[in-house]
Design a protein around this motif. Structure first.
Motif, short mmCIF file in Angstrom:
data_model
loop_
_atom_site.label_atom_id
_atom_site.label_comp_id
_atom_site.label_asym_id
_atom_site.label_seq_id
_atom_site.Cartn_x
_atom_site.Cartn_y
_atom_site.Cartn_z
N LEU A 120 74.69 70.38 63.61
CA LEU A 120 73.38 69.80 63.34
C LEU A 120 72.90 69.16 64.64
O LEU A 120 73.40 68.11 65.04
CB LEU A 120 73.47 68.77 62.22
N ILE A 121 71.92 69.79 65.30
CA ILE A 121 71.50 69.31 66.62
C ILE A 121 70.05 69.72 66.88
O ILE A 121 69.61 70.79 66.43
CB ILE A 121 72.43 69.88 67.73
N GLY A 122 69.32 68.85 67.57
CA GLY A 122 67.98 69.22 68.01
C GLY A 122 66.92 68.14 67.87
O GLY A 122 65.88 68.20 68.52
N VAL A 123 67.17 67.12 67.05
CA VAL A 123 66.12 66.13 66.83
C VAL A 123 65.78 65.39 68.12
O VAL A 123 64.61 65.04 68.36
CB VAL A 123 66.52 65.14 65.72
N VAL A 159 75.31 75.78 59.81
CA VAL A 159 74.25 75.09 60.54
C VAL A 159 73.45 74.28 59.52
O VAL A 159 73.07 74.80 58.47
CB VAL A 159 73.34 76.07 61.28
N VAL A 160 73.23 73.02 59.82
CA VAL A 160 72.45 72.13 58.95
C VAL A 160 71.09 71.90 59.60
O VAL A 160 71.01 71.63 60.81
CB VAL A 160 73.19 70.79 58.73
N SER A 161 70.03 72.03 58.83
CA SER A 161 68.69 71.87 59.38
C SER A 161 68.45 70.44 59.85
O SER A 161 69.14 69.50 59.42
CB SER A 161 67.64 72.27 58.34
N ILE A 162 67.47 70.27 60.71
CA ILE A 162 67.13 68.95 61.26
C ILE A 162 66.28 68.18 60.24
O ILE A 162 65.29 68.70 59.73
CB ILE A 162 66.33 69.09 62.57
N PRO A 163 66.67 66.95 59.92
CA PRO A 163 65.84 66.15 59.01
C PRO A 163 64.54 65.70 59.68
O PRO A 163 64.43 65.70 60.91
CB PRO A 163 66.74 64.96 58.67
N ASP A 164 63.59 65.30 58.85
CA ASP A 164 62.29 64.84 59.34
C ASP A 164 62.27 63.32 59.37
O ASP A 164 62.12 62.67 58.34
CB ASP A 164 61.18 65.38 58.44
N GLN A 195 52.60 65.15 63.45
CA GLN A 195 53.06 65.92 64.59
C GLN A 195 54.58 66.07 64.57
O GLN A 195 55.11 67.14 64.89
CB GLN A 195 52.63 65.24 65.90
N ILE A 196 55.28 65.02 64.20
CA ILE A 196 56.74 65.10 64.10
C ILE A 196 57.13 66.17 63.09
O ILE A 196 58.00 67.02 63.37
CB ILE A 196 57.33 63.74 63.68
N ALA A 197 56.50 66.17 61.93
CA ALA A 197 56.82 67.15 60.89
C ALA A 197 56.56 68.57 61.38
O ALA A 197 57.37 69.48 61.15
CB ALA A 197 55.99 66.86 59.64
N LYS A 198 55.45 68.75 62.07
CA LYS A 198 55.11 70.09 62.59
C LYS A 198 56.16 70.58 63.58
O LYS A 198 56.61 71.74 63.52
CB LYS A 198 53.73 70.02 63.25
N GLU A 199 56.57 69.71 64.49
CA GLU A 199 57.55 70.13 65.50
C GLU A 199 58.95 70.29 64.91
O GLU A 199 59.69 71.19 65.31
CB GLU A 199 57.54 69.11 66.65
N ILE A 200 59.31 69.44 63.96
CA ILE A 200 60.61 69.61 63.29
C ILE A 200 60.65 70.95 62.56
O ILE A 200 61.66 71.66 62.61
CB ILE A 200 60.87 68.45 62.30
N ASP A 201 59.55 71.32 61.93
CA ASP A 201 59.49 72.62 61.25
C ASP A 201 59.64 73.76 62.25
O ASP A 201 60.31 74.77 61.97
CB ASP A 201 58.17 72.77 60.50
#
Length: 244
Positions: A115-118, A154-159, A173-179
């Motif tokens: 789980l990585i990327g936020v 793989v676990v998706s990135i939380p919002d 904007q955070i939600a859009k980029e997390i998606d």
């Protein structure tokens, strides 16, 4: 003459006796591998790779999702070692990759989560950069899963935009980029033939449920992690069942 005949008959009799009663060699059988199989290590090893969401920032150790997952697997009858967690608050994809290089890890784990990327998103890094670095992280996870992609989740990135912290920082904007980031890690996971668990929808419930947010107003609470584990558990069980 009779003496010669007697000797001839005696020798012939001995020859027949040897044929009818051959010498039997006592061959010691090679030990079977049943004992070896009985003594085979039946303990399962789990490697959790990530950032603050994996190390469980702002929650007690036993509330971290990898720790909760191990406890649930034990309750299901699996003999588990404590999770090996390689994660730190603030890590990006490249920082995780560098940290793994410095870890003393086993050659192979029965189960690996990633789980990585936020923090890539938070620091404003490009989606293209994330794709390449996430792909490398995923390949590393697969390597430590014994080169078996199906043993990686793989676990998706939380919002985090729904949290009190995120609400003051352009949550749309955070939600859009997390998606966007999750679309990338989902595609890469499918391409690698690994497993994927989506928990982003659960994280967004924190907008109207403060019990899902830790005391710092940003990270998930133990209750949210518990709900993540409910979704991860079936995949983890399937992975370990296949290795019994």
């Amino acid at each position: 003459m009779s003496r010669i005949l007697f000797l001839f008959l005696m020798l012939a009799g001995l020859a027949c006796t040897d044929k009818e009663n051959p010498v039997i060699m006592n061959v010691i059988p090679e030990p079977s591998d049943s004992k070896e199989n009985d003594n085979q290590d039946s303990t399962f090893y789990y490697l959790a790779l990530g950032d603050s969401y994996t190390i469980g920032e702002s929650v007690e150790e036993d509330k971290r999702f990898p720790v909760q997952l191990v406890e649930r697997l034990k309750a299901e009858g699996f003999e588990m070692q404590p999770a090996k967690i390689v994660a730190r608050t603030g890590w990006t994809t490249d920082e995780l990759a560098a940290a793994i290089e410095n870890e003393n890890l086993k050659n192979s784990y029965n189960l690996v989560t990633l789980l990585i990327g936020v923090n890539n998103q938070y620091r404003g890094r490009s989606a293209d950069d994330y794709r390449g670095e996430f792909r490398n992280n995923l390949q590393t996870a697969i390597k430590y899963a014994g080169n078996k992609a199906q043993n990686v989740i793989v676990v998706s990135i939380p919002d985090y935009g729904v949290t009190p912290f995120g609400q003051s920082r352009n949550p749309e904007q955070i939600a859009k980029e997390i998606d966007e980031y999750n679309a990338i890690n989902f595609q890469e996971t499918l391409q690698a033939n690994a497993r994927y668990v989506e928990i982003t929808a659960i994280s967004r419930e924190a907008l109207n449920d403060e019990t899902l947010v830790a005391s710092d107003g940003l990270h998930p609470s133990g209750e949210m992690y518990r709900r993540w584990v409910e979704k991860i558990l079936p995949e983890a069980k399937e992975i370990l069942e296949s290795q019994k």
